[in-house]
Design a protein around this motif. Sequence first.
Motif, short mmCIF file in Angstrom:
data_model
loop_
_atom_site.label_atom_id
_atom_site.label_comp_id
_atom_site.label_asym_id
_atom_site.label_seq_id
_atom_site.Cartn_x
_atom_site.Cartn_y
_atom_site.Cartn_z
N UNK A 1 0.83 -1.21 0.00
CA UNK A 1 0.00 0.00 0.00
C UNK A 1 0.86 1.26 0.00
N UNK A 2 1.89 1.27 0.86
CA UNK A 2 2.76 2.45 0.98
C UNK A 2 3.52 2.70 -0.32
N UNK A 3 3.96 1.64 -0.98
CA UNK A 3 4.63 1.79 -2.28
C UNK A 3 3.68 2.48 -3.26
N UNK A 4 2.41 2.08 -3.27
CA UNK A 4 1.43 2.72 -4.15
C UNK A 4 1.14 4.15 -3.75
N UNK A 5 0.97 4.40 -2.46
CA UNK A 5 0.67 5.75 -1.95
C UNK A 5 1.79 6.72 -2.30
N UNK A 6 3.04 6.26 -2.22
CA UNK A 6 4.19 7.13 -2.49
C UNK A 6 4.69 7.05 -3.93
N UNK A 7 3.97 6.31 -4.78
CA UNK A 7 4.40 6.11 -6.17
C UNK A 7 5.84 5.58 -6.19
N UNK A 8 6.04 4.48 -5.45
CA UNK A 8 7.34 3.81 -5.34
C UNK A 8 8.40 4.73 -4.74
N UNK A 9 8.00 5.49 -3.70
CA UNK A 9 8.92 6.37 -2.97
C UNK A 9 9.62 7.35 -3.91
N UNK A 10 8.84 7.92 -4.82
CA UNK A 10 9.37 8.76 -5.88
C UNK A 10 9.87 10.12 -5.40
N UNK A 11 9.14 10.80 -4.52
CA UNK A 11 9.44 12.19 -4.19
C UNK A 11 9.83 12.35 -2.72
#
Length: 71
Positions: free
Chosen positions: A21-31
């Motif tokens: 879920x966190x990977x999706x929420x953060x767009x793979x920790x992009x920003x």
Amino acid sequence: NSGKSTALLGQESKSCFSHVDIVGITNNFEKVIGGGGSGNVYHGRLENGCEVAVKVLKNSQSQGTKEFVAE
């Protein structure tokens, strides 16, 4: 980190999210929007459109964990 849940605190509620879920929420920790001694802070967006900050602990040393919780 798979299989573990991460707590995300909001203004009035507390919810748990899986690592997936966190990977999706953060767009793979992009920003990265910040950081400190215990880890980076990432921008994220919940399904309802609410913007959130997600802090990820760098390591599991006890002092680092105490700092992480305090922040």
